[in-house]
Enzyme design. Structure first.
Site, PDB file in Angstrom:
ATOM      1  N   ASP A 139      -3.932  -4.525   9.257  1.00 51.73           N
ATOM      2  CA  ASP A 139      -2.837  -4.714  10.204  1.00 51.73           C
ATOM      3  C   ASP A 139      -3.291  -4.637  11.655  1.00 51.73           C
ATOM      4  O   ASP A 139      -2.873  -5.434  12.493  1.00 51.73           O
ATOM      5  CB  ASP A 139      -1.755  -3.642   9.978  1.00 51.73           C
ATOM      6  N   SER A 153      13.152 -10.628  13.744  1.00 48.59           N
ATOM      7  CA  SER A 153      11.996  -9.746  13.797  1.00 48.59           C
ATOM      8  C   SER A 153      12.149  -8.881  15.051  1.00 48.59           C
ATOM      9  O   SER A 153      13.172  -8.960  15.731  1.00 48.59           O
ATOM     10  CB  SER A 153      10.771 -10.631  13.870  1.00 48.59           C
ATOM     11  N   GLU A 157      14.849   5.427  16.044  1.00 49.07           N
ATOM     12  CA  GLU A 157      14.719   5.743  14.618  1.00 49.07           C
ATOM     13  C   GLU A 157      13.347   5.323  14.122  1.00 49.07           C
ATOM     14  O   GLU A 157      12.650   4.573  14.802  1.00 49.07           O
ATOM     15  CB  GLU A 157      15.833   5.040  13.826  1.00 49.07           C
ATOM     16  N   LYS A 216      10.358   3.356  12.297  1.00 49.11           N
ATOM     17  CA  LYS A 216      10.139   1.987  11.845  1.00 49.11           C
ATOM     18  C   LYS A 216       9.479   2.105  10.485  1.00 49.11           C
ATOM     19  O   LYS A 216       8.319   2.520  10.367  1.00 49.11           O
ATOM     20  CB  LYS A 216       9.253   1.219  12.817  1.00 49.11           C
ATOM     21  N   GLU A 238      15.330  -1.492   4.993  1.00 47.24           N
ATOM     22  CA  GLU A 238      13.961  -1.625   4.513  1.00 47.24           C
ATOM     23  C   GLU A 238      13.855  -1.026   3.118  1.00 47.24           C
ATOM     24  O   GLU A 238      14.363   0.067   2.869  1.00 47.24           O
ATOM     25  CB  GLU A 238      13.043  -0.866   5.494  1.00 47.24           C
ATOM     26  N   CYS A 270     -23.207  16.399 -16.878  1.00 47.57           N
ATOM     27  CA  CYS A 270     -22.485  17.108 -15.818  1.00 47.57           C
ATOM     28  C   CYS A 270     -23.379  17.162 -14.574  1.00 47.57           C
ATOM     29  O   CYS A 270     -24.507  17.654 -14.655  1.00 47.57           O
ATOM     30  CB  CYS A 270     -22.114  18.519 -16.264  1.00 47.57           C
ATOM     31  N   CYS A 280     -24.396  21.170 -14.010  1.00 50.83           N
ATOM     32  CA  CYS A 280     -25.233  21.965 -14.913  1.00 50.83           C
ATOM     33  C   CYS A 280     -26.085  21.087 -15.819  1.00 50.83           C
ATOM     34  O   CYS A 280     -26.912  21.596 -16.568  1.00 50.83           O
ATOM     35  CB  CYS A 280     -24.370  22.911 -15.738  1.00 50.83           C
ATOM     36  N   CYS A 305     -20.148  26.078 -14.740  1.00 47.03           N
ATOM     37  CA  CYS A 305     -19.553  25.090 -13.842  1.00 47.03           C
ATOM     38  C   CYS A 305     -18.162  25.498 -13.409  1.00 47.03           C
ATOM     39  O   CYS A 305     -17.330  25.866 -14.216  1.00 47.03           O
ATOM     40  CB  CYS A 305     -19.456  23.749 -14.548  1.00 47.03           C
TER      41      CYS A 305
HETATM   42  S1  IVH Z   1      15.998  -3.413  13.187  1.00 44.78           S
HETATM   43  C1  IVH Z   1      17.512  -7.307  14.839  1.00 44.78           C
HETATM   44  N1  IVH Z   1      15.190  -1.031  12.457  1.00 44.78           N
HETATM   45  O1  IVH Z   1      10.639  -4.108  11.134  1.00 44.78           O
HETATM   46  C2  IVH Z   1      16.735  -6.086  14.527  1.00 44.78           C
HETATM   47  N2  IVH Z   1      13.934  -2.920  11.748  1.00 44.78           N
HETATM   48  O2  IVH Z   1       9.019  -5.843  12.781  1.00 44.78           O
HETATM   49  C3  IVH Z   1      16.247  -6.083  13.148  1.00 44.78           C
HETATM   50  N3  IVH Z   1      12.011  -2.345  10.329  1.00 44.78           N
HETATM   51  O3  IVH Z   1      12.212  -7.070  10.181  1.00 44.78           O
HETATM   52  C4  IVH Z   1      15.399  -4.996  12.749  1.00 44.78           C
HETATM   53  N4  IVH Z   1      12.331  -0.176  10.326  1.00 44.78           N
HETATM   54  O4  IVH Z   1      11.963  -5.198   8.413  1.00 44.78           O
HETATM   55  C5  IVH Z   1      14.955  -2.356  12.409  1.00 44.78           C
HETATM   56  N5  IVH Z   1      14.599   1.146  11.872  1.00 44.78           N
HETATM   57  C6  IVH Z   1      14.380  -0.175  11.811  1.00 44.78           C
HETATM   58  C7  IVH Z   1      13.297  -0.717  11.087  1.00 44.78           C
HETATM   59  C8  IVH Z   1      13.101  -2.104  11.091  1.00 44.78           C
HETATM   60  C9  IVH Z   1      11.584  -1.170   9.880  1.00 44.78           C
HETATM   61  C10 IVH Z   1      11.376  -3.648  10.034  1.00 44.78           C
HETATM   62  C11 IVH Z   1      12.336  -4.741   9.684  1.00 44.78           C
HETATM   63  C12 IVH Z   1      12.086  -5.821  10.705  1.00 44.78           C
HETATM   64  C13 IVH Z   1      10.671  -5.505  11.113  1.00 44.78           C
HETATM   65  C14 IVH Z   1      10.347  -6.080  12.473  1.00 44.78           C
END
Ligand code: IVH
Length: 686
Positions: A39, A87, A119, A121, A176, A416, A419, A440
């Site tokens: 990632d 996204s 919150e 992610k 999610e 082992c 031993c 052991c």
């Molecule tokens: S809000 C319009 N809240 O992250 C806003 N997304 O990189 C929509 N994700 O597609 C997303 N935790 O799958 C939101 N607390 C959270 C999230 C969250 C994980 C994911 C989600 C989104 C992706 C974007």
């Protein structure tokens, strides 16, 4: 946090090459989940592509992944989303967060008045869950954001996503789906048992599980909602004016939300507070029972969200604050075999050192030989190393696409490593056939025996145990009880420490049988089974008299293990005799020896109940750890368990109870507070 600044490429060719690599990686990632880039590497590549395109708009390729959901590579189904599933744009530090804040202020024409919701992610797969009149009717993946795949077959296997709401609302939850570390562990055990390839990480496991139909086994996942949309294309008519209010409402309807996802959701007035909260979340990350890859910051007020608006692919009113990756690619350099406490020979991966979330990782667990075989791993393979919570780093499947042909098979030991004796390879985990008799694993087995959940001899640390073994004062666990003051002074080099230890050892003499038995380190037994065995037989004499058949009758004891356990108990006879001679307690309070007084069997308050304890204990149960709670449950006639399933009859939910409580709610299991449970126990609370 180290974030590398993304710079443009030196030439058009380099830009083309980067776009090709990014496209191939996204396609592989959404295809079979086997991206050749981790990632962090992918993120950097994508940001360099953006930087290059900004500097050289004339180079821009029409198939560039920039600005496309999932780089344009996610599988697209045929279910149209009511409202596009967008996204999020990313920020990586305080400076870019401030810039985002300024852009929101500009769009609103005034600073944000309704605050920012912050919150976690969650690192899983986005899903839309459609409810009609309170009933879950359809599950749809994100797909390309406009169309997704119907994965309704997964309904019923997702914890936190109830099939019925506590209200008759018609709406679409967005959230999610992920695997907790525990679910991931179980998923791979299940896959291994069915001869299927193990999942390389929880995210890939979740994506694969959502899409898989007709598997001969079920794999459980977990849902957290983070938003709501209307089911129909018309105005959603959300049941509240703020993100916070809507999240509270659906939580009250029985849905698990990001607000209950370990770190919770907070609303902050300023971006300084938001930055501080993100740092707090980063600190809590390792202890969470599932993976998060950052925090999401949302303008809380729906009116302000609407004014801020959305771009093609992401909203202007929300942003993802990414934390450093906990997953990196590296090379498996070698496999080491180490002998543990009960003589178990455990494989460990030696890795090309790699930085993961701020620390250098050199080793990872490989579980057992069967796991190595199921993963198909070879020395020289590229592997993904990741940290699950605060536990040891781990690697799962190799990245087969990156093989060069120079990889060599992993060599399994034929003696082992400690031993040189024979290895017992009949079980899933290999063991030194010499067991714990003294050779052991002696140091490790003594360390285990004095541990908090066994004899609880406080102050007898590794250094002193080593000194006692070196001086020949201790050759088995029973010797601890006959140590003289002089021997202890010599080992600890302190009269004060020796006196404390003498007192603690004396106190250990009256520990219940389950702990004394557990301290013996009998093969294939641990804390839970030791409690079951002690409760079932009541006295050490009865345990010693039991043959394999009699042991098989103990709840939770797999019949196949009984002969080995019986043989090991017999082999430990001389040590047990020494313990008896040293005055160590050999009975279990509440065991049959105590409950069947004069042939009369007392009815116990938890007879027939399977109890799971979750969260911190307060009130009448304050200060009791899990082992003590389990002892209590079993003394009261119940069976204790670590995970909630259909068999669970009671869940005792303490402070900050999380996913287990959510699962109990999903299954409709009876949930008791500490006080209610104490009332059930009555006199047995002791
Ligand atoms: S809000 C319009 N809240 O992250 C806003 N997304 O990189 C929509 N994700 O597609 C997303 N935790 O799958 C939101 N607390 C959270 C999230 C969250 C994980 C994911 C989600 C989104 C992706 C974007």
């Amino acid at each position: 946090m180290t974030i590398t600044t993304a710079t443009a490429f030196a030439s058009r060719e380099e830009y083309h090459h980067a776009v090709d690599s990014a496209l191939a990686a996204s396609a592989a990632y959404y295809g079979d989940g086997s991206s050749p880039l981790d990632d962090a590497t992918f993120d950097l590549l994508a940001r360099r592509i953006v930087a290059h395109e900004a500097e050289h708009p004339e180079h821009l390729r029409s198939d560039s992944p920039t600005g496309k959901v999932a780089g344009g590579a996610a599988p697209v189904g045929d279910v149209a989303h009511s409202v596009p599933m967008l996204s999020l744009d990313n920020v990586f530090d305080a400076e870019s967060l401030t810039k985002w804040g300024a852009s929101v202020t500009r769009r609103l024409g005034a600073p944000v008045a309704g605050g920012f919701a912050v919150e976690p992610k969650l690192d899983g797969a986005a899903i839309a869950a459609r409810y009609r009149n309170g009933r879950l009717v359809q599950l749809v993946t994100r797909g390309d954001g406009v169309h997704g795949e119907d994965v309704s077959h997964a309904i019923g296997s997702i914890v936190g996503l109830p099939e019925r709401l506590d209200t008759d609302l018609t709406l679409e939850l967005r959230g999610e789906v992920l695997m907790t570390h525990e679910q991931f562990e179980r998923a791979n055990e299940t896959r291994q048992a069915h001869g299927a390839k193990v999942f390389s990480n929880p995210r890939n496991g979740t994506a694969g599980t959502l899409r898989a139909k007709d598997r001969p086994y079920t794999i459980e996942t977990t849902f957290f909602a983070y938003g709501v949309a209307g089911v129909d294309a018309e105005a959603p008519g959300l049941p509240g004016d703020t993100h916070e209010a809507v999240m509270n409402l659906i939580a009250a309807a029985g849905v698990q939300t990001t607000a209950t996802a370990g770190v919770g959701m907070r609303v902050h007035a300023t971006l300084e507070e938001v930055q501080a909260r993100v740092e707090e979340i980063a600190g809590l990350r390792a202890a969470l029972p599932f993976g998060i890859d950052g925090a999401v910051i949302k303008v809380n007020d729906f009116g302000e969200q609407k004014t801020a608006g959305v771009a093609t692919r992401h909203p202007h009113w929300a942003v993802a604050y990414k934390l450093p990756a906990v997953e990196r690619r590296t090379t498996l350099v070698a496999v080491e075999w180490n002998v543990g406490r009960t003589g178990i020979i455990a494989p460990r991966a030696v890795l090309e050192p790699v930085e993961v979330d701020g620390s250098i990782v050199r080793y990872a667990t490989l579980h057992n030989p069967a796991f190595i075989q199921a993963s198909g791993m070879m020395v020289g393979d590229t592997v993904t190393v990741w940290k699950a919570g605060d536990i040891i780093p781990r690697i799962e499947a190799p990245v087969v696409d990156l093989r060069t042909g120079a990889e060599t098979p992993i060599v399994f030991p034929d003696a082992c490593p400690k031993c040189g004796g024979a290895i017992d390879t009949s079980g899933e985990r290999w063991e030194c056939a010499g067991g714990t008799g003294g050779g052991c694993g002696l140091l490790a087995s003594l360390r285990y025996a004095v541990g908090r959940d066994q004899l609880d001899i406080d102050g007898l640390g590794t250094t002193y145990i080593e000194a006692l073994v070196d001086e020949g004062s201790v050759v088995d666990v029973a010797d601890l009880f006959t140590l003289s003051r002089d021997q202890l002074v010599s080992a600890t080099r302190s009269e004060r420490r020796a006196d404390t230890l003498l007192a603690n050892i004396a106190a250990a003499r009256s520990k219940p049988l389950n702990r004394v038995f557990c301290a013996l380190g009998i093969v294939r037994t641990g804390r839970t089974l030791s409690r079951q065995i002690a409760r079932h037989f009541g006295t050490m004499d009865a345990i010693r008299a039991a043959d394999a058949d009699a042991l098989s009758a103990v709840p939770k004891l797999p019949g196949a293990n009984a002969p080995k356990i019986a043989a090991h108990i017999a082999a430990m006879g001389p040590v047990i005799d020494k313990l008896v001679a040293a005055g160590v307690n050999m009975t279990e309070p509440g065991g049959p020896a105590e409950t069947e007084v004069a042939g009369e069997v007392t009815e116990l308050p938890l007879s027939g109940q399977v109890v799971v304890v979750t969260g911190g204990m307060n009130g009448p149960l304050a200060g009791r750890n899990r082992t003590e709670m389990n002892e209590l449950i079993e003394r009261a006639g119940g069976v204790s368990s670590g995970s909630v399933s259909k068999k669970t009859t009671i869940v005792v939910a303490g402070e900050s109870a999380g996913s287990k409580l959510a699962k109990a709610r999903t299954l409709g299991t009876k949930v008791l507070t500490e006080q209610e449970f104490a009332d059930v126990l009555g006199d047995h609370l002791g």
